[in-house]
Design an enzyme around this catalytic site. Sequence first.
Site, mmCIF file in Angstrom:
data_model
loop_
_atom_site.group_PDB
_atom_site.id
_atom_site.type_symbol
_atom_site.label_atom_id
_atom_site.label_comp_id
_atom_site.label_asym_id
_atom_site.label_seq_id
_atom_site.Cartn_x
_atom_site.Cartn_y
_atom_site.Cartn_z
ATOM 1 N N ASP A 132 -31.375 -14.559 24.404
ATOM 2 C CA ASP A 132 -32.327 -13.485 24.701
ATOM 3 C C ASP A 132 -32.343 -13.192 26.200
ATOM 4 O O ASP A 132 -31.695 -13.901 27.000
ATOM 5 C CB ASP A 132 -33.721 -13.936 24.198
ATOM 6 N N ASP A 190 -37.252 -4.695 19.482
ATOM 7 C CA ASP A 190 -37.492 -5.336 18.184
ATOM 8 C C ASP A 190 -37.839 -4.303 17.113
ATOM 9 O O ASP A 190 -38.759 -3.501 17.288
ATOM 10 C CB ASP A 190 -38.639 -6.347 18.315
HETATM 11 C C1 GLA Z 1 -37.455 -11.051 21.620
HETATM 12 C C2 GLA Z 1 -36.307 -10.778 20.663
HETATM 13 C C3 GLA Z 1 -36.756 -11.096 19.241
HETATM 14 C C4 GLA Z 1 -37.218 -12.543 19.159
HETATM 15 C C5 GLA Z 1 -38.329 -12.796 20.177
HETATM 16 C C6 GLA Z 1 -38.684 -14.264 20.268
HETATM 17 O O1 GLA Z 1 -38.508 -10.153 21.424
HETATM 18 O O2 GLA Z 1 -35.878 -9.446 20.766
HETATM 19 O O3 GLA Z 1 -35.706 -10.857 18.320
HETATM 20 O O4 GLA Z 1 -36.122 -13.394 19.394
HETATM 21 O O5 GLA Z 1 -37.925 -12.372 21.481
HETATM 22 O O6 GLA Z 1 -39.657 -14.512 21.245
#
Ligand code: GLA
Length: 387
Positions: A132, A190
Amino acid sequence: MTASKPLAATPPMGWNSWNMFGSAVNEAAIRETADAIVASDLKACGYEYIVIDDCWSKKVGRDANGDLVPDPHKFPSGMKALADYVHSLGLKIGIYSDAADRTCASYPGSYGFEEQDAQLWASWGMDFLKYDYCNAPTDQMTAIDRYGRMGEALRNTGREFLFSLCEWGGRSPQLWGRNVGGHVWRVSGDVFDSWVNIWVPHGPGYYGVGIDVSLDIADNLHEYAGPGGWNDLDMLVVGLKGKGQISGGGLSFIEYQTHMSVWCMACSPLMIGCDVRALDQETAALLMNREVLAVNQDPLGKPARRVKQAGPCEVWKKPLADGSVAVALLNRGATGSDVSVRAGDIGLLDQPKLVRNLWKHEDIAEFKEELVQRVQPHETLLLRISS
Ligand code: GLA
Protein backbone atom coordinates in the site's frame (compact mmCIF):
# COMPACT_ATOMS: atom_id res chain seq x y z
CA MET A 1 9.17 -31.99 -16.22
CA THR A 2 6.21 -29.73 -16.87
CA ALA A 3 6.96 -26.04 -17.21
CA SER A 4 5.22 -24.03 -14.50
CA LYS A 5 2.75 -21.35 -15.57
CA PRO A 6 4.30 -17.86 -15.50
CA LEU A 7 3.03 -15.78 -12.59
CA ALA A 8 -0.12 -13.75 -13.34
CA ALA A 9 -0.32 -15.05 -16.92
CA THR A 10 -4.04 -14.51 -16.38
CA PRO A 11 -5.54 -12.14 -13.77
CA PRO A 12 -5.00 -13.40 -10.21
CA MET A 13 -8.04 -14.77 -8.39
CA GLY A 14 -8.57 -15.12 -4.67
CA TRP A 15 -9.92 -13.53 -1.53
CA ASN A 16 -8.77 -10.59 0.59
CA SER A 17 -9.62 -9.95 4.23
CA TRP A 18 -10.10 -6.17 4.16
CA ASN A 19 -13.61 -5.64 2.83
CA MET A 20 -15.22 -8.00 5.30
CA PHE A 21 -12.96 -8.11 8.34
CA GLY A 22 -10.89 -4.89 8.35
CA SER A 23 -8.83 -4.63 11.54
CA ALA A 24 -10.61 -7.67 13.03
CA VAL A 25 -8.73 -10.05 10.69
CA ASN A 26 -7.56 -13.15 12.55
CA GLU A 27 -6.30 -16.68 12.19
CA ALA A 28 -9.65 -18.42 12.67
CA ALA A 29 -11.24 -16.27 9.98
CA ILE A 30 -8.43 -17.07 7.55
CA ARG A 31 -8.54 -20.82 8.23
CA GLU A 32 -12.31 -20.95 7.96
CA THR A 33 -12.19 -18.91 4.78
CA ALA A 34 -9.62 -21.27 3.29
CA ASP A 35 -11.80 -24.25 4.22
CA ALA A 36 -14.86 -22.58 2.69
CA ILE A 37 -13.01 -21.77 -0.53
CA VAL A 38 -12.30 -25.45 -0.96
CA ALA A 39 -15.72 -26.71 0.17
CA SER A 40 -17.76 -24.23 -1.90
CA ASP A 41 -15.97 -24.99 -5.18
CA LEU A 42 -14.46 -21.51 -5.32
CA LYS A 43 -11.06 -23.20 -5.45
CA ALA A 44 -12.14 -25.40 -8.33
CA CYS A 45 -13.26 -22.24 -10.15
CA GLY A 46 -9.74 -20.79 -9.84
CA TYR A 47 -9.84 -18.65 -6.67
CA GLU A 48 -6.40 -19.34 -5.28
CA TYR A 49 -4.83 -16.57 -3.16
CA ILE A 50 -5.94 -15.83 0.39
CA VAL A 51 -4.61 -12.41 1.28
CA ILE A 52 -4.30 -11.06 4.80
CA ASP A 53 -4.69 -7.30 4.47
CA ASP A 54 -3.82 -4.51 6.93
CA CYS A 55 -3.80 -4.89 10.76
CA TRP A 56 -2.17 -8.32 11.09
CA SER A 57 0.92 -7.21 13.04
CA LYS A 58 1.47 -5.77 16.49
CA LYS A 59 0.48 -2.13 16.16
CA VAL A 60 3.06 -0.83 18.64
CA GLY A 61 5.98 -1.64 16.38
CA ARG A 62 8.76 -4.10 15.57
CA ASP A 63 10.60 -6.40 17.99
CA ALA A 64 14.15 -5.91 19.27
CA ASN A 65 15.54 -7.39 16.03
CA GLY A 66 13.52 -4.97 13.96
CA ASP A 67 11.16 -7.71 12.78
CA LEU A 68 7.44 -7.27 12.26
CA VAL A 69 5.50 -9.36 14.76
CA PRO A 70 2.14 -10.96 14.05
CA ASP A 71 -0.40 -9.89 16.66
CA PRO A 72 -0.41 -12.87 19.06
CA HIS A 73 -4.08 -12.36 19.94
CA LYS A 74 -5.18 -12.39 16.31
CA PHE A 75 -2.69 -15.00 15.05
CA PRO A 76 -1.81 -17.20 18.06
CA SER A 77 -0.23 -19.99 15.96
CA GLY A 78 1.92 -17.56 13.99
CA MET A 79 2.11 -16.96 10.25
CA LYS A 80 4.24 -19.95 9.29
CA ALA A 81 1.68 -22.41 10.70
CA LEU A 82 -1.12 -20.52 8.98
CA ALA A 83 0.71 -20.50 5.64
CA ASP A 84 1.39 -24.24 6.00
CA TYR A 85 -2.31 -24.83 6.59
CA VAL A 86 -3.38 -22.78 3.58
CA HIS A 87 -0.78 -24.55 1.43
CA SER A 88 -2.00 -27.94 2.66
CA LEU A 89 -5.33 -27.13 1.02
CA GLY A 90 -3.63 -26.39 -2.29
CA LEU A 91 -4.14 -22.63 -1.92
CA LYS A 92 -1.70 -19.72 -1.72
CA ILE A 93 -1.37 -17.04 0.92
CA GLY A 94 -0.62 -13.33 0.84
CA ILE A 95 0.39 -10.60 3.26
CA TYR A 96 0.16 -6.81 3.32
CA SER A 97 2.43 -3.87 4.05
CA ASP A 98 2.99 -0.26 3.08
CA ALA A 99 5.80 1.75 1.45
CA ALA A 100 6.09 4.14 4.40
CA ASP A 101 6.60 4.06 8.17
CA ARG A 102 2.95 3.27 8.80
CA THR A 103 0.20 1.47 6.90
CA CYS A 104 -3.18 3.00 6.11
CA ALA A 105 -4.52 1.79 9.45
CA SER A 106 -1.34 3.00 11.22
CA TYR A 107 0.37 -0.36 11.72
CA PRO A 108 4.15 -0.56 11.08
CA GLY A 109 5.06 -0.18 7.39
CA SER A 110 8.08 -1.52 5.53
CA TYR A 111 9.93 1.57 4.29
CA GLY A 112 13.62 1.10 5.19
CA PHE A 113 12.99 -2.56 6.13
CA GLU A 114 12.29 -3.94 2.67
CA GLU A 115 14.95 -6.69 2.67
CA GLN A 116 14.28 -7.74 6.25
CA ASP A 117 10.51 -7.90 5.80
CA ALA A 118 10.67 -9.71 2.47
CA GLN A 119 12.98 -12.32 4.01
CA LEU A 120 10.61 -12.76 6.95
CA TRP A 121 7.55 -13.21 4.72
CA ALA A 122 9.49 -15.67 2.55
CA SER A 123 10.49 -17.64 5.67
CA TRP A 124 6.80 -17.91 6.56
CA GLY A 125 5.98 -19.16 3.07
CA MET A 126 4.06 -16.14 1.79
CA ASP A 127 3.25 -16.13 -1.94
CA PHE A 128 1.83 -12.65 -2.44
CA LEU A 129 2.42 -9.12 -1.17
CA LYS A 130 -0.07 -6.29 -1.37
CA TYR A 131 1.97 -3.12 -0.92
CA ASP A 132 0.00 0.00 0.00
CA TYR A 133 1.02 3.66 -0.23
CA CYS A 134 -0.53 5.54 2.70
CA ASN A 135 1.75 8.01 4.48
CA ALA A 136 4.25 8.11 1.60
CA PRO A 137 5.26 11.17 -0.47
CA THR A 138 2.84 11.84 -3.30
CA ASP A 139 5.23 12.25 -6.25
CA GLN A 140 5.72 9.61 -8.91
CA MET A 141 9.52 9.29 -8.62
CA THR A 142 9.36 8.40 -4.95
CA ALA A 143 6.65 5.84 -5.63
CA ILE A 144 8.74 4.20 -8.37
CA ASP A 145 11.72 4.16 -6.02
CA ARG A 146 9.84 2.70 -3.06
CA TYR A 147 7.99 0.05 -5.06
CA GLY A 148 11.28 -0.72 -6.85
CA ARG A 149 13.04 -1.36 -3.52
CA MET A 150 10.36 -3.79 -2.42
CA GLY A 151 10.24 -5.47 -5.83
CA GLU A 152 13.97 -6.08 -5.59
CA ALA A 153 13.76 -7.30 -1.99
CA LEU A 154 11.08 -9.82 -2.99
CA ARG A 155 13.22 -11.05 -5.89
CA ASN A 156 16.22 -11.38 -3.56
CA THR A 157 14.36 -13.86 -1.39
CA GLY A 158 14.41 -16.38 -4.24
CA ARG A 159 10.76 -17.16 -3.47
CA GLU A 160 8.03 -16.46 -6.00
CA PHE A 161 5.85 -13.56 -4.85
CA LEU A 162 2.96 -12.07 -6.71
CA PHE A 163 3.56 -8.33 -6.16
CA SER A 164 0.38 -6.25 -5.92
CA LEU A 165 0.88 -2.48 -6.02
CA CYS A 166 -1.69 -0.33 -4.26
CA GLU A 167 -1.02 3.35 -4.85
CA TRP A 168 -4.58 3.82 -6.22
CA GLY A 169 -3.61 4.94 -9.73
CA GLY A 170 -2.56 8.49 -8.84
CA ARG A 171 0.99 8.08 -10.14
CA SER A 172 0.10 6.13 -13.29
CA PRO A 173 1.39 2.73 -12.13
CA GLN A 174 0.23 1.22 -15.43
CA LEU A 175 3.33 2.90 -16.94
CA TRP A 176 5.95 1.59 -14.49
CA GLY A 177 4.34 -1.21 -12.48
CA ARG A 178 5.93 -3.98 -14.54
CA ASN A 179 9.39 -2.36 -14.32
CA VAL A 180 9.35 -2.49 -10.51
CA GLY A 181 8.36 -6.16 -10.56
CA GLY A 182 4.61 -5.58 -10.12
CA HIS A 183 2.03 -8.03 -11.44
CA VAL A 184 -1.08 -5.99 -10.64
CA TRP A 185 -1.58 -2.32 -9.83
CA ARG A 186 -4.63 -0.67 -8.36
CA VAL A 187 -6.12 1.96 -10.63
CA SER A 188 -8.52 3.63 -8.22
CA GLY A 189 -9.23 4.48 -4.62
CA ASP A 190 -11.18 1.97 -2.58
CA VAL A 191 -14.25 0.62 -4.35
CA PHE A 192 -17.29 0.72 -2.10
CA ASP A 193 -20.41 -1.38 -2.06
CA SER A 194 -22.24 1.37 -3.94
CA TRP A 195 -23.24 2.23 -7.51
CA VAL A 196 -22.09 5.87 -7.25
CA ASN A 197 -19.12 7.44 -5.46
CA ILE A 198 -19.80 8.11 -1.80
CA TRP A 199 -18.19 10.40 0.72
CA VAL A 200 -16.55 8.45 3.54
CA PRO A 201 -16.33 10.73 6.54
CA HIS A 202 -14.08 8.68 8.85
CA GLY A 203 -10.30 9.12 8.94
CA PRO A 204 -9.12 12.05 6.87
CA GLY A 205 -12.27 11.77 4.74
CA TYR A 206 -12.17 10.45 1.17
CA TYR A 207 -14.36 9.33 -1.67
CA GLY A 208 -15.30 5.68 -1.90
CA VAL A 209 -15.40 4.72 -5.57
CA GLY A 210 -18.71 3.50 -6.98
CA ILE A 211 -19.01 0.76 -9.59
CA ASP A 212 -20.35 3.20 -12.20
CA VAL A 213 -17.12 5.24 -11.97
CA SER A 214 -14.90 2.14 -12.15
CA LEU A 215 -16.31 1.42 -15.61
CA ASP A 216 -14.78 4.59 -17.05
CA ILE A 217 -11.45 3.94 -15.32
CA ALA A 218 -11.35 0.43 -16.81
CA ASP A 219 -12.03 1.74 -20.30
CA ASN A 220 -9.43 4.54 -20.04
CA LEU A 221 -6.65 2.15 -19.06
CA HIS A 222 -7.52 -0.93 -21.12
CA GLU A 223 -4.46 -0.77 -23.35
CA TYR A 224 -1.94 -1.03 -20.50
CA ALA A 225 -2.83 -4.46 -19.14
CA GLY A 226 -1.98 -7.90 -20.40
CA PRO A 227 -0.36 -11.20 -19.37
CA GLY A 228 1.94 -10.61 -16.40
CA GLY A 229 0.63 -7.11 -15.56
CA TRP A 230 -2.98 -6.18 -14.86
CA ASN A 231 -5.06 -3.11 -14.01
CA ASP A 232 -6.54 -3.87 -10.59
CA LEU A 233 -10.05 -2.43 -10.25
CA ASP A 234 -9.96 -3.36 -6.52
CA MET A 235 -11.48 -6.17 -4.50
CA LEU A 236 -14.93 -7.43 -5.42
CA VAL A 237 -17.86 -6.13 -3.42
CA VAL A 238 -20.11 -8.95 -4.68
CA GLY A 239 -22.00 -10.52 -1.80
CA LEU A 240 -21.23 -7.91 0.85
CA LYS A 241 -24.81 -6.66 0.77
CA GLY A 242 -24.09 -3.73 3.03
CA LYS A 243 -21.83 -5.64 5.46
CA GLY A 244 -18.14 -5.02 6.18
CA GLN A 245 -15.66 -2.15 5.96
CA ILE A 246 -16.71 -0.51 2.78
CA SER A 247 -20.44 -0.41 2.99
CA GLY A 248 -22.13 1.97 0.64
CA GLY A 249 -25.53 0.48 1.32
CA GLY A 250 -25.08 -2.47 -1.01
CA LEU A 251 -25.92 -3.11 -4.64
CA SER A 252 -28.86 -4.88 -6.24
CA PHE A 253 -28.37 -8.31 -7.80
CA ILE A 254 -28.31 -6.73 -11.26
CA GLU A 255 -25.67 -4.23 -10.14
CA TYR A 256 -23.48 -6.93 -8.60
CA GLN A 257 -23.78 -8.80 -11.87
CA THR A 258 -22.68 -5.72 -13.81
CA HIS A 259 -19.76 -5.28 -11.40
CA MET A 260 -18.67 -8.88 -11.96
CA SER A 261 -19.19 -8.62 -15.73
CA VAL A 262 -17.02 -5.53 -16.01
CA TRP A 263 -14.23 -6.86 -13.75
CA CYS A 264 -14.16 -9.96 -15.99
CA MET A 265 -14.23 -8.00 -19.24
CA ALA A 266 -11.49 -5.64 -17.99
CA CYS A 267 -9.17 -8.52 -16.94
CA SER A 268 -9.11 -7.19 -13.40
CA PRO A 269 -7.86 -9.46 -10.63
CA LEU A 270 -10.85 -11.14 -9.00
CA MET A 271 -10.30 -10.90 -5.26
CA ILE A 272 -13.45 -11.76 -3.36
CA GLY A 273 -14.24 -9.45 -0.44
CA CYS A 274 -17.31 -11.00 1.13
CA ASP A 275 -17.62 -13.65 3.83
CA VAL A 276 -17.32 -16.90 1.90
CA ARG A 277 -18.10 -18.94 5.03
CA ALA A 278 -21.72 -17.95 4.54
CA LEU A 279 -22.19 -17.84 0.78
CA ASP A 280 -25.80 -17.40 -0.27
CA GLN A 281 -27.00 -18.91 -3.52
CA GLU A 282 -27.14 -15.61 -5.37
CA THR A 283 -23.56 -14.71 -4.45
CA ALA A 284 -22.30 -18.19 -5.27
CA ALA A 285 -23.92 -17.92 -8.71
CA LEU A 286 -22.23 -14.57 -9.33
CA LEU A 287 -18.79 -15.71 -8.22
CA MET A 288 -18.80 -19.16 -9.80
CA ASN A 289 -20.25 -18.84 -13.27
CA ARG A 290 -17.53 -20.64 -15.21
CA GLU A 291 -18.48 -19.18 -18.58
CA VAL A 292 -18.16 -15.68 -17.15
CA LEU A 293 -14.89 -16.48 -15.35
CA ALA A 294 -13.50 -17.86 -18.62
CA VAL A 295 -13.80 -14.35 -20.09
CA ASN A 296 -11.59 -12.99 -17.30
CA GLN A 297 -9.14 -15.90 -17.55
CA ASP A 298 -8.99 -16.05 -21.34
CA PRO A 299 -5.35 -16.77 -22.30
CA LEU A 300 -5.19 -13.92 -24.82
CA GLY A 301 -5.38 -11.55 -21.83
CA LYS A 302 -6.79 -8.61 -23.74
CA PRO A 303 -8.87 -6.22 -21.63
CA ALA A 304 -12.17 -5.00 -23.04
CA ARG A 305 -12.76 -1.53 -24.39
CA ARG A 306 -15.89 0.47 -25.03
CA VAL A 307 -16.71 0.46 -28.75
CA LYS A 308 -20.06 2.24 -28.77
CA GLN A 309 -22.02 4.66 -26.62
CA ALA A 310 -25.65 5.65 -27.11
CA GLY A 311 -26.87 7.84 -24.26
CA PRO A 312 -26.40 5.85 -21.07
CA CYS A 313 -26.05 2.57 -22.99
CA GLU A 314 -22.72 1.12 -24.02
CA VAL A 315 -21.20 -1.77 -25.93
CA TRP A 316 -17.85 -3.21 -24.83
CA LYS A 317 -15.77 -5.72 -26.72
CA LYS A 318 -13.07 -8.16 -25.60
CA PRO A 319 -11.32 -10.38 -28.16
CA LEU A 320 -10.83 -13.98 -27.00
CA ALA A 321 -8.11 -16.49 -27.82
CA ASP A 322 -10.35 -18.73 -29.97
CA GLY A 323 -11.31 -15.86 -32.30
CA SER A 324 -14.71 -15.27 -30.74
CA VAL A 325 -15.49 -12.03 -28.90
CA ALA A 326 -17.00 -11.31 -25.53
CA VAL A 327 -19.43 -8.42 -25.78
CA ALA A 328 -21.04 -6.53 -22.92
CA LEU A 329 -24.23 -4.54 -23.42
CA LEU A 330 -24.50 -2.12 -20.51
CA ASN A 331 -27.23 0.24 -19.44
CA ARG A 332 -26.00 2.83 -16.94
CA GLY A 333 -29.27 4.77 -17.12
CA ALA A 334 -32.45 4.74 -15.07
CA THR A 335 -34.86 3.17 -17.58
CA GLY A 336 -34.81 -0.03 -19.62
CA SER A 337 -33.50 0.37 -23.14
CA ASP A 338 -32.98 -1.53 -26.38
CA VAL A 339 -29.27 -1.74 -27.15
CA SER A 340 -28.15 -2.42 -30.68
CA VAL A 341 -24.85 -3.92 -31.84
CA ARG A 342 -23.90 -3.97 -35.48
CA ALA A 343 -21.37 -6.50 -36.73
CA GLY A 344 -18.99 -3.68 -37.63
CA ASP A 345 -19.09 -2.30 -34.05
CA ILE A 346 -17.37 -5.42 -32.84
CA GLY A 347 -15.11 -5.95 -35.83
CA LEU A 348 -16.98 -8.93 -37.25
CA LEU A 349 -18.03 -9.53 -40.83
CA ASP A 350 -21.65 -9.62 -41.99
CA GLN A 351 -21.87 -13.36 -41.81
CA PRO A 352 -23.99 -15.51 -39.48
CA LYS A 353 -22.89 -15.35 -35.88
CA LEU A 354 -24.01 -17.26 -32.83
CA VAL A 355 -24.77 -15.30 -29.68
CA ARG A 356 -24.54 -16.92 -26.26
CA ASN A 357 -25.72 -15.32 -23.01
CA LEU A 358 -22.96 -16.27 -20.57
CA TRP A 359 -24.77 -15.53 -17.32
CA LYS A 360 -27.69 -17.68 -18.44
CA HIS A 361 -25.67 -20.38 -20.25
CA GLU A 362 -28.02 -20.00 -23.21
CA ASP A 363 -27.58 -19.61 -26.93
CA ILE A 364 -29.96 -16.73 -27.54
CA ALA A 365 -29.77 -15.63 -31.15
CA GLU A 366 -28.07 -15.70 -34.46
CA PHE A 367 -27.46 -12.49 -36.30
CA LYS A 368 -25.82 -11.22 -39.42
CA GLU A 369 -25.79 -7.46 -39.35
CA GLU A 370 -27.53 -6.25 -36.23
CA LEU A 371 -28.43 -7.61 -32.81
CA VAL A 372 -30.88 -5.78 -30.55
CA GLN A 373 -31.36 -6.70 -26.91
CA ARG A 374 -33.38 -5.20 -24.09
CA VAL A 375 -31.17 -4.15 -21.16
CA GLN A 376 -32.59 -3.13 -17.79
CA PRO A 377 -31.30 -0.16 -15.74
CA HIS A 378 -27.77 -0.89 -14.43
CA GLU A 379 -27.84 -4.28 -16.12
CA THR A 380 -25.09 -5.83 -18.25
CA LEU A 381 -25.76 -8.58 -20.74
CA LEU A 382 -22.58 -10.56 -21.18
CA LEU A 383 -22.43 -12.32 -24.53
CA ARG A 384 -19.98 -14.47 -26.40
CA ILE A 385 -20.29 -14.08 -30.15
CA SER A 386 -18.72 -16.55 -32.51
CA SER A 387 -18.86 -16.90 -36.28
C1 GLA B 1 -6.11 1.21 1.69
C2 GLA B 1 -6.25 0.21 0.55
C3 GLA B 1 -7.32 -0.81 0.92
C4 GLA B 1 -6.95 -1.50 2.22
C5 GLA B 1 -6.76 -0.46 3.33
C6 GLA B 1 -6.20 -1.08 4.59
O1 GLA B 1 -7.26 2.00 1.82
O2 GLA B 1 -6.58 0.87 -0.65
O3 GLA B 1 -7.48 -1.76 -0.12
O4 GLA B 1 -5.78 -2.25 2.03
O5 GLA B 1 -5.85 0.56 2.91
O6 GLA B 1 -5.96 -0.12 5.58
